[in-house]
Design an enzyme around this catalytic site. Structure first.
Site, mmCIF file in Angstrom:
data_model
loop_
_atom_site.group_PDB
_atom_site.id
_atom_site.type_symbol
_atom_site.label_atom_id
_atom_site.label_comp_id
_atom_site.label_asym_id
_atom_site.label_seq_id
_atom_site.Cartn_x
_atom_site.Cartn_y
_atom_site.Cartn_z
ATOM 1 N N ASP A 46 -33.912 -11.857 -21.641
ATOM 2 C CA ASP A 46 -33.564 -12.176 -20.259
ATOM 3 C C ASP A 46 -33.238 -10.937 -19.455
ATOM 4 O OD1 ASP A 46 -33.595 -14.760 -20.877
ATOM 5 O OD2 ASP A 46 -31.593 -15.183 -20.052
ATOM 6 N N TYR A 49 -36.173 -9.137 -18.354
ATOM 7 C CA TYR A 49 -36.762 -9.935 -17.289
ATOM 8 C C TYR A 49 -36.023 -9.672 -15.970
ATOM 9 C CZ TYR A 49 -37.753 -14.084 -14.528
ATOM 10 O OH TYR A 49 -38.090 -14.922 -13.519
ATOM 11 N N SER A 95 -31.729 -24.009 -9.436
ATOM 12 C CA SER A 95 -31.497 -22.799 -10.204
ATOM 13 C C SER A 95 -30.361 -22.041 -9.520
ATOM 14 C CB SER A 95 -32.788 -22.009 -10.180
ATOM 15 O OG SER A 95 -32.700 -20.961 -11.052
ATOM 16 N N GLU A 126 -16.654 -20.810 -13.872
ATOM 17 C CA GLU A 126 -16.883 -21.368 -15.208
ATOM 18 C C GLU A 126 -17.910 -20.502 -15.929
ATOM 19 O OE1 GLU A 126 -19.356 -25.100 -14.799
ATOM 20 O OE2 GLU A 126 -18.922 -24.695 -12.692
ATOM 21 N N LYS A 128 -21.268 -19.239 -17.696
ATOM 22 C CA LYS A 128 -22.708 -19.500 -17.628
ATOM 23 C C LYS A 128 -23.181 -19.543 -19.072
ATOM 24 C CE LYS A 128 -26.894 -18.270 -15.208
ATOM 25 N NZ LYS A 128 -27.824 -18.628 -16.236
ATOM 26 N N ASP A 130 -25.556 -19.919 -22.293
ATOM 27 C CA ASP A 130 -26.875 -19.411 -22.593
ATOM 28 C C ASP A 130 -27.617 -20.432 -23.441
ATOM 29 O OD1 ASP A 130 -28.700 -17.517 -22.237
ATOM 30 O OD2 ASP A 130 -27.927 -16.108 -23.715
ATOM 31 N N ARG A 149 -35.220 -29.663 -17.574
ATOM 32 C CA ARG A 149 -35.360 -29.343 -16.167
ATOM 33 C C ARG A 149 -36.828 -29.347 -15.720
ATOM 34 N NH1 ARG A 149 -33.242 -23.814 -13.477
ATOM 35 N NH2 ARG A 149 -34.602 -22.882 -15.007
ATOM 36 N N GLU A 184 -25.509 -28.061 -20.393
ATOM 37 C CA GLU A 184 -26.305 -27.120 -21.182
ATOM 38 C C GLU A 184 -26.229 -27.466 -22.658
ATOM 39 O OE1 GLU A 184 -27.533 -24.847 -19.060
ATOM 40 O OE2 GLU A 184 -28.106 -23.072 -20.219
ATOM 41 N N TYR A 236 -21.434 -29.554 -17.054
ATOM 42 C CA TYR A 236 -20.877 -28.731 -15.983
ATOM 43 C C TYR A 236 -21.079 -29.276 -14.572
ATOM 44 C CZ TYR A 236 -25.565 -26.549 -16.558
ATOM 45 O OH TYR A 236 -26.897 -26.293 -16.717
ATOM 46 N N LYS A 327 -23.693 -12.007 -13.440
ATOM 47 C CA LYS A 327 -24.222 -11.655 -14.761
ATOM 48 C C LYS A 327 -23.500 -10.436 -15.315
ATOM 49 C CE LYS A 327 -28.016 -14.141 -15.673
ATOM 50 N NZ LYS A 327 -29.214 -13.451 -15.869
ATOM 51 N N CYS A 421 -41.821 27.138 -30.518
ATOM 52 C CA CYS A 421 -40.476 26.674 -30.182
ATOM 53 C C CYS A 421 -40.240 26.882 -28.685
ATOM 54 C CB CYS A 421 -39.451 27.448 -30.993
ATOM 55 S SG CYS A 421 -37.766 27.164 -30.434
ATOM 56 N N CYS A 424 -37.441 29.921 -28.373
ATOM 57 C CA CYS A 424 -37.629 31.312 -28.805
ATOM 58 C C CYS A 424 -39.096 31.672 -28.980
ATOM 59 C CB CYS A 424 -36.876 31.554 -30.101
ATOM 60 S SG CYS A 424 -37.674 30.757 -31.504
ATOM 61 N N CYS A 443 -38.625 24.716 -35.972
ATOM 62 C CA CYS A 443 -38.817 26.099 -35.519
ATOM 63 C C CYS A 443 -38.498 26.969 -36.731
ATOM 64 C CB CYS A 443 -37.861 26.423 -34.371
ATOM 65 S SG CYS A 443 -37.710 28.199 -34.083
ATOM 66 N N CYS A 448 -33.723 32.124 -34.032
ATOM 67 C CA CYS A 448 -33.906 31.326 -32.809
ATOM 68 C C CYS A 448 -32.559 31.096 -32.121
ATOM 69 C CB CYS A 448 -34.561 29.991 -33.125
ATOM 70 S SG CYS A 448 -34.591 28.860 -31.722
HETATM 71 S S1 IVH Z 1 -24.828 -25.056 -12.409
HETATM 72 C C1 IVH Z 1 -27.194 -25.669 -8.870
HETATM 73 N N1 IVH Z 1 -23.280 -24.198 -14.296
HETATM 74 O O1 IVH Z 1 -28.034 -21.577 -15.372
HETATM 75 C C2 IVH Z 1 -27.507 -25.118 -10.198
HETATM 76 N N2 IVH Z 1 -25.602 -23.775 -14.476
HETATM 77 O O2 IVH Z 1 -29.795 -20.282 -13.338
HETATM 78 C C3 IVH Z 1 -26.953 -25.997 -11.230
HETATM 79 N N3 IVH Z 1 -26.239 -22.615 -16.527
HETATM 80 O O3 IVH Z 1 -30.465 -24.025 -15.022
HETATM 81 C C4 IVH Z 1 -26.551 -25.273 -12.412
HETATM 82 N N4 IVH Z 1 -24.231 -22.493 -17.381
HETATM 83 O O4 IVH Z 1 -29.351 -23.748 -17.278
HETATM 84 C C5 IVH Z 1 -24.542 -24.265 -13.839
HETATM 85 N N5 IVH Z 1 -21.777 -23.554 -15.924
HETATM 86 C C6 IVH Z 1 -23.031 -23.624 -15.475
HETATM 87 C C7 IVH Z 1 -24.121 -23.098 -16.198
HETATM 88 C C8 IVH Z 1 -25.407 -23.193 -15.642
HETATM 89 C C9 IVH Z 1 -25.500 -22.216 -17.571
HETATM 90 C C10 IVH Z 1 -27.688 -22.426 -16.432
HETATM 91 C C11 IVH Z 1 -28.456 -23.691 -16.215
HETATM 92 C C12 IVH Z 1 -29.198 -23.480 -14.952
HETATM 93 C C13 IVH Z 1 -29.245 -22.012 -14.844
HETATM 94 C C14 IVH Z 1 -29.344 -21.578 -13.426
#
Ligand code: IVH
Length: 678
Positions: A46, A49, A95, A126, A128, A130, A149, A184, A236, A327, A421, A424, A443, A448
């Protein structure tokens, strides 16, 4: 934790070049997205990316004319797979926009406040997670379906698999007529380790990370396989809720409370705050415990808490304006190799060094990375001009881990080792290292300059003459005041005071410091000589075998090979060193200047034979100092915790080693324990 921005992006002078780069970035990114979202088989992480996407966006901002009106990269990638039935989401699965620094987060807040025309906004933060986002639909308390999704509008029906995920209720009590829950599916790190061990046993490809493993597992056609993979879930968000029920739910934090009451797993790591400053401290706290969490998290999701305000802020493109994802600093980024140069080491070995476009990785700016040797260049297939993946994990030195070959434009140049080298002009010789199957270039000039400077630097470092750094060494060498490490001990204050830049005080400091190091332990003395293949540990072995310098100088093949850890290669290198008259003379010179090693003393001390592991940041001691104190009491340092560990020294924000210590019931001590020994 550092919260700086990624910067130092690849620069283009030429517009045409930029246009080409934009086109190839688009192609590569789009391929990565397909792999990630559709095949669940991303080739690259990621972070890589993200890094490439940032470069693309930066370039587009600079060269607006190449921006696309309708950008395919703006939609949520990932058409649903054919193998599952499709489900149209009643409410689109959005997203999130990412921010990568404190600054960018502050800018996000600024926009929010401007639109809302107030600076009194409460935030909800909160984790994020993975993993893989899913949507769960319950009608009259019963799970109707679970879906991925997909492209945000249409996902896949994975209900049967969802039922195998721990923590997802199949029915809920006191349920509303309708509720659609978003959350998630994740895999815990321990589970991944176990599965990967099994994959290895069965000669199958291992999963790169918990997210791939979770996503890959969830899209298995056989729910039994899903069950075996042990997946977990965190809720979430509530996407849909029957009106009567939802009357009192007017904030995102209340949504979380309701989810919890209804029996969904909700993470304990969340916080409602009334300012961005508190959001930042939450982010810092999470940064500190992140490594020790049972599951992967790559950031913190921050939202405007009030749902009414969320509505007013609305959605732009594929992401809401009321939410963003902070991030954590990437441990992997992409950058460009501007050049490859060689450095001459103290043994004369030529080490290739990549000169990079400066870039921020894991919180520090990196502009160089060693490429180790010719084999490494060959293995990675690095060319000058390549876009590469640079990695810096924790305290480890930055390294180039791969080349993004798809971004080549044909102008890249092969690197060829110089015949002479670079310092030298001495002849360069190719040597194969027996046993290891590696090739290195050396070398061959004994005189040297670079070799000599490195030798002196090495000597000074081993004996801990901390006032004399590489710059001073070079200066003293240029002035003709030193030509080998022994000369340092003949320096006088007057020699140094004469040099501009050195004031009286620093001259006396330096001399004092040098004088202080005249009676080093035998192992330090041996290690400082810089014998090829003899590092700190081997020097300790030699010292405990020979006890005095005199004995060591008389070492022969048999006595050396008797020593555990010393093989024929190392023995040969030691003998070669000792047989060389230049080296003998150098040792005599040291002795005549009063640099005389102390006789070996068996490490005494209460911790003889005990193993220590250090974790976290120590407040008043560096790791080196802690190590020195422990070793001076006979203790040994190890890098990982096992049942054989005797003590774990835990500093601030200890990592997973702390947990391991608890698991193995190892005694945990603080840094005071070490300080009291000193
Ligand atoms: S809220 C309006 N809360 O992040 C968007 N997303 O880049 C709704 N993710 O597709 C998502 N932890 O897979 C939300 N605490 C969290 C999250 C979370 C991971 C992921 C999720 C989403 C992606 C968005």
């Amino acid at each position: 934790m550092y919260l700086g921005a990624n910067f130092g992006r690849i620069t283009f002078v030429d517009k045409k070049e930029a246009q080409k780069r934009i086109a190839s970035l688009r192609e590569v990114i789009s391929d990565m997205r397909y792999r990630y979202h559709v095949l669940n088989d991303p080739e690259i992480t990621d972070e890589v990316y993200d890094s490439l996407t940032r470069e693309l966006r930066d370039l587009e901002n600079k060269y607006q004319e190449y921006k696309l009106d309708i950008d395919p990269l703006d939609r949520v990638a990932g058409a649903p797979l054919d193998k599952f039935e499709k489900i149209t989401h009643e409410k689109r699965m959005l997203s999130l926009n990412d921010v990568f620094s404190e600054d960018e987060l502050a800018k996000w807040e600024e926009r929010v406040e401007k639109i809302l025309m107030t600076d009194k906004v409460s935030y909800f933060s909160e984790l994020k997670f993975d993993g893989l986002a899913i949507s769960l639909r319950y009608e009259k308390g019963e799970l109707v379906y679970g879906a991925t999704r997909g492209d945000g509008f249409v996902g896949e029906n994975i209900t049967e698999n969802i039922k195998m995920v721990r923590g997802i209720p199949l029915s809920i009590k006191n349920a509303p007529e309708l509720i659609e829950v978003r959350g998630e599916v994740i895999m815990r790190k321990k589970v991944l380790d176990k599965i990967n061990k099994q994959q290895e046993k069965e000669n199958k490809t291992k999963f790169a990370n918990t997210r791939n493993a979770a996503a890959g597992s969830l899209r298995q056609l056989d729910p039994k396989v899903v069950k075996d993979r042990t997946l977990d879930f965190f809720a979430y968000d509530i996407a849909l809720l029957s009106e009567d029920y939802g009357k009192n739910i007017d904030t995102h934090s209340k949504e979380h409370e309701l989810l919890f009451e209804l029996g969904f797993p909700v993470s304990e790591y969340e916080r409602k705050t009334s300012s961005l400053k508190e959001v930042l401290s939450f982010i810092k706290e999470i940064g500190g415990v992140r490594e020790s969490l049972e599951f992967g998290t790559d950031g913190v999701v921050v939202s405007v808490d009030d749902l009414e305000l969320q509505k007013r802020l609305g959605i732009v493109g594929k992401a809401p304006r009321y939410m963003c994802a902070y991030k954590f600093p990437a441990e992997q980024v992409t950058t460009k190799v501007k050049d490859i140069i060689v450095q001459v080491g103290r043994t004369g070995v030529l080490t290739p060094l990549a000169i990079l476009e400066p870039t921020l990785v894991s919180g520090s700016t990196v502009s160089k990375a060693t490429l180790h040797n010719a084999d490494q260049i060959k293995r990675l297939d690095i060319k000058i001009g390549d876009t590469v993946v640079l990695q810096k994990a924790g305290d480890v030195i930055p390294e180039v881990v791969s080349v993004v070959t798809a971004l080549r434009n044909g102008k890249e140049k092969d690197f060829v080792f110089p015949k002479m080298c670079p310092v030298c002009d001495g002849e360069v010789e190719k040597r194969e290292s027996n046993g290891k199957n590696t090739v290195a270039y050396y070398c061959t000039n004994k005189k040297c300059d670079a070799k000599n400077l490195r030798r002196i630097e090495h000597f000074v470092k081993v004996l801990d003459i901390y006032t004399v750094g590489p710059k001073i060494i070079e200066r003293l060498n240029d002035e003709g005041l030193i030509s080998d490490p022994a000369d340092l001990f003949a320096l006088t204050e007057a020699d140094l005071a004469d040099l501009e830049r050195f004031g009286e005080k620093s001259a006396s400091n330096i001399i004092e410091n040098i004088k202080d190091k005249k009676k080093p332990p035998l192992n330090k003395f041996i290690s400082a000589l810089g014998i090829l293949h003899v590092g700190e540990e081997t020097a300790k072995d030699l010292s405990s075998r020979f006890h005095t310098l005199e004995n060591f100088l008389k070492a022969d093949k048999d006595s050396l090979e008797e020593i555990e850890n010393i093989g024929p290669n190392v023995a040969e290198s030691i003998l070669e060193y000792l047989e060389d008259q230049h080296h003998r003379k150098f040792i005599e010179k040291l002795l005549s200047l009063g640099v005389v090693p102390k006789k070996y003393e068996k490490p005494k001390g209460e911790f003889s034979g005990k193993t220590f592991v250090l974790t976290g940041t120590l407040e008043s001691l560096s790791r080196e100092e802690a190590k020195r104190i422990i070793e001076s009491h006979g203790g040994k340092i190890s890098s990982s915790v096992s049942k054989n560990t005797d003590f774990v020294v835990a500093g601030e924000n200890p990592g997973s080693k702390y947990k391991d210590a608890v698991t193995y019931k190892v005694k945990i001590v603080g840094e005071d324990f070490i300080k009291n020994l000193a």
